[in-house]
Motif scaffolding. Structure first.
Motif, PDB file in Angstrom:
ATOM      1  N   LYS A  86       2.215  52.247  -4.848  1.00  0.00           N
ATOM      2  CA  LYS A  86       1.315  54.068  -3.618  1.00  0.00           C
ATOM      3  C   LYS A  86       1.755  53.942  -2.772  1.00  0.00           C
ATOM      4  O   LYS A  86       2.225  54.996  -2.004  1.00  0.00           O
ATOM      5  N   PHE A 121       5.838  72.406  -2.938  1.00  0.00           N
ATOM      6  CA  PHE A 121       6.158  71.443  -4.520  1.00  0.00           C
ATOM      7  C   PHE A 121       7.810  71.947  -4.980  1.00  0.00           C
ATOM      8  O   PHE A 121       8.531  71.221  -4.914  1.00  0.00           O
ATOM      9  N   HIS A 122       7.601  73.135  -5.787  1.00  0.00           N
ATOM     10  CA  HIS A 122       9.197  73.791  -5.537  1.00  0.00           C
ATOM     11  C   HIS A 122      10.080  73.850  -4.966  1.00  0.00           C
ATOM     12  O   HIS A 122      11.116  73.764  -5.207  1.00  0.00           O
ATOM     13  N   GLN A 164       9.902  65.736  -6.389  1.00  0.00           N
ATOM     14  CA  GLN A 164       9.594  66.610  -6.982  1.00  0.00           C
ATOM     15  C   GLN A 164       8.648  65.230  -8.500  1.00  0.00           C
ATOM     16  O   GLN A 164       7.797  65.096  -8.609  1.00  0.00           O
ATOM     17  N   LYS A 165      10.009  64.192  -8.355  1.00  0.00           N
ATOM     18  CA  LYS A 165       9.334  63.095  -9.393  1.00  0.00           C
ATOM     19  C   LYS A 165       8.404  61.762  -8.599  1.00  0.00           C
ATOM     20  O   LYS A 165       7.646  61.729  -9.210  1.00  0.00           O
ATOM     21  N   GLN A 191       6.426  62.849  -5.855  1.00  0.00           N
ATOM     22  CA  GLN A 191       4.775  63.400  -5.810  1.00  0.00           C
ATOM     23  C   GLN A 191       4.299  63.387  -7.182  1.00  0.00           C
ATOM     24  O   GLN A 191       3.491  63.040  -7.356  1.00  0.00           O
ATOM     25  N   GLU A 192       5.255  63.307  -8.180  1.00  0.00           N
ATOM     26  CA  GLU A 192       4.305  63.548  -9.559  1.00  0.00           C
ATOM     27  C   GLU A 192       3.801  62.445  -9.597  1.00  0.00           C
ATOM     28  O   GLU A 192       2.729  61.381 -10.389  1.00  0.00           O
ATOM     29  N   ARG A 193       4.827  61.067  -9.188  1.00  0.00           N
ATOM     30  CA  ARG A 193       4.312  59.807  -9.853  1.00  0.00           C
ATOM     31  C   ARG A 193       3.191  59.439  -8.784  1.00  0.00           C
ATOM     32  O   ARG A 193       1.924  58.158  -9.004  1.00  0.00           O
ATOM     33  N   LYS A 240       0.705  61.114  -7.737  1.00  0.00           N
ATOM     34  CA  LYS A 240      -0.497  61.524  -8.288  1.00  0.00           C
ATOM     35  C   LYS A 240      -0.829  60.875  -9.683  1.00  0.00           C
ATOM     36  O   LYS A 240      -2.163  60.571  -9.920  1.00  0.00           O
ATOM     37  N   GLU A 241      -0.402  60.487  -9.912  1.00  0.00           N
ATOM     38  CA  GLU A 241      -0.834  59.487 -11.470  1.00  0.00           C
ATOM     39  C   GLU A 241      -1.276  58.329 -11.010  1.00  0.00           C
ATOM     40  O   GLU A 241      -2.766  57.684 -11.319  1.00  0.00           O
ATOM     41  N   GLN A 261      -4.817  59.179  -9.639  1.00  0.00           N
ATOM     42  CA  GLN A 261      -5.783  58.098 -10.468  1.00  0.00           C
ATOM     43  C   GLN A 261      -6.219  56.740 -10.879  1.00  0.00           C
ATOM     44  O   GLN A 261      -6.926  56.966 -11.336  1.00  0.00           O
TER      45      GLN A 261
END
Length: 503
Positions: free
Chosen positions: A123, A139-140, A147-148, A150-152, A154-155, A158
């Motif tokens: 992280k 994001f778009h 973008q990948k 950012q998604e990672r 978030k994972e 969590q």
């Protein structure tokens, strides 16, 4: 070994027997809509443990998780492994037990962060990659690679976020020890030699209302007055907690904690005990913060301890299993909370939602109801002082509620006959018929004796009531005083509802 201890814990404790002298009740969180219907906002994040070890050792715990159940689940598993796999025995002194409890919490905290160490490192690395980018870019508008990332992120967030508060009760050598981190609550209800039921709150919550905790934070440079006013630190009311990497490692990025000289949010437990359980008849309650808050939101904090104890005593007089007792009490609190919300009365604004609720009950030579007995078949009557709450006022008026208990000759002590508390312990059959509840904690002591003439409940003899020619028995509860009190509280609506009494 820390890195792998988490997975070991999953099966190290599999063979430990559950304690049969306790029951656990739970209810998930909910948010009420305008129509009074409830929806669950997140999965249940509470946890608990209840094991019987060797050498007369018993271990119980309630864990209030937040931002996920990972920490609560991990702590319940690893604390068991750190305390019941040979670490404790009957030769240990009080100091030994306190030291072992403190060490166990420290190991659990370190072990948990070991399990998320790789995720935290990833992280941090990915966060550094995104730093050069404009934070105002949506994001778009980011590149596919960003973008990948950012998604990672978030994972990973969590995966590593979240924490838990914990309260643990240990019984060893027939002595009780309590280890507390955070805002859960422990009550010990026991019958004293003069026939009164004493309610002892063991310890105080580690929150911004705790003067000792505020002094501890102030010594580290934290503005205690500001902390008290905020009511929360890093999103939680607790000043001690397990996990929560943001409050532990990134506290200098949290405005309120940024000036702290060292880590202000800690996982060190406050240890209480030992308290001797020799000759004790009663029960021990471990409650999650969600259960406490739901009851206090509905009725106010003044009599919450007495109310929950009265509910438990009432259910013990009716139910034949501790699981049923615990679940029934939780459901009663849930209904009270809901009913106050839909009533639209003064406290309804405090009851729009509640968090996960957990209640663990451990009996101490306290009898369960005999399924063969009914209230009219000769059961003993034990009064419990319960509060009457006027919804328009915070004042409390106590009345004496008679609980029907099995007669002394039919008392039982659950299904586990190996209890270390059985020998030489007086049974509730020796209690005075005028017993009341007293509420105490480690700082203050107050009495909640019954007031008034007690006419709400008619006196019954010890003999079973005889049915009349229709097969009915005469009523032993007189609702006259109830209707009078209800009338004083709802006088404005009497004319439209046709007077008092059942409609």
């Amino acid at each position: 070994i820390f890195a792998q201890r988490g997975s070991y814990c999953l099966y190290w404790t599999d063979d430990l027997p559950l304690c049969q002298m306790c029951g656990v009740g739970t209810a998930p969180n909910c948010v009420y809509g305008s129509d009074g219907k409830s929806t669950q906002s997140h999965p249940n994040e509470d946890g608990h443990l209840r094991f019987r070890g060797e050498d007369g050792c018993f271990l119980y715990g309630v864990f209030n998780g937040y931002d996920g159940s990972r920490v609560a689940s991990f702590a319940s598993q690893c604390l068991t492994a750190e305390l019941l796999l040979g670490q404790l025995n009957s030769s240990h002194t009080d100091n030994d037990v306190r030291r072992i409890l403190t060490q166990a919490f420290d190991v659990v905290e370190k072990s948990y962060f070991e399990t998320i160490d790789d995720a935290l490192a990833e992280k941090a690395h990915l966060s550094n990659y995104l730093l050069p980018h404009n934070e105002n870019v949506s994001f778009h508008q980011l590149s596919p690679q960003s973008q990948k990332v950012q998604e990672r992120l978030k994972e990973l967030e969590q995966e590593v976020s979240g924490g838990a508060t914990a309260v643990v009760a240990l019984i060893l050598n027939n002595k009780l020890y309590i280890a507390n981190v955070g805002t859960n609550r422990v009550l010990l209800c026991k019958s004293s030699s003069d026939g009164q039921n004493q309610v002892l709150q063991i310890g105080r919550p580690h929150s911004t209302d705790n003067e000792d905790e505020l002094q501890r934070l102030a010594a580290l440079g934290v503005d205690s007055a500001r902390a008290r006013q905020a009511g929360q630190i890093a999103g939680q009311s607790s000043t001690r907690r397990l996990g929560d990497y943001r409050a532990k490692f990134n506290y200098n990025e949290i405005d309120l904690l940024s000036v702290a000289k060292t880590r202000p949010i800690i996982a060190e437990p406050e240890i209480h005990g030992s308290l001797s359980l020799d000759g004790v008849t009663g029960f021990l309650l471990l409650m999650s913060e969600g259960l406490i808050n739901a009851l206090e939101s509905a009725h106010g904090p003044e009599q919450a301890n007495q109310e929950i104890v009265a509910m438990v005593a009432a259910e013990l007089a009716q139910q034949t299993s501790l699981e049923a007792v615990s679940q029934s009490v939780v459901e009663r609190v849930k209904r009270l909370h809901h009913d106050v919300y839909v009533s639209g009365r003064q406290r309804a604004t405090y009851c729009s939602r509640h968090e996960d609720m957990t209640l663990l009950i451990r009996t101490l030579n306290y009898p369960l109801a005999d399924a063969a007995l009914t209230p009219t078949q000769g059961g003993r009557i034990y009064p419990v002082s319960v509060p009457y709450s006027n919804s328009q006022s915070t004042s409390k008026t106590s009345v004496t509620l008679s609980l029907v208990m099995p007669s002394q000759s039919t008392l039982t002590n659950g299904t586990n006959t190996a209890s270390t508390l059985e020998e030489g312990t007086p049974t509730p059959g020796s209690q005075s018929p005028t017993a009341t509840l007293q509420s105490t904690n480690t700082q203050t002591q107050s009495s909640s004796s019954s007031s008034g003439d007690g006419s709400l409940f008619r006196q019954r003899g010890s003999q079973a009531a005889q049915p009349d020619e229709t097969g009915r028995v005469p009523p032993y509860v007189d609702f006259t005083q109830f209707y009078r009190l209800w009338g004083g509280d709802h006088s404005d609506s009497q004319s439209t509802q046709g007077g008092l009494g059942p409609q």
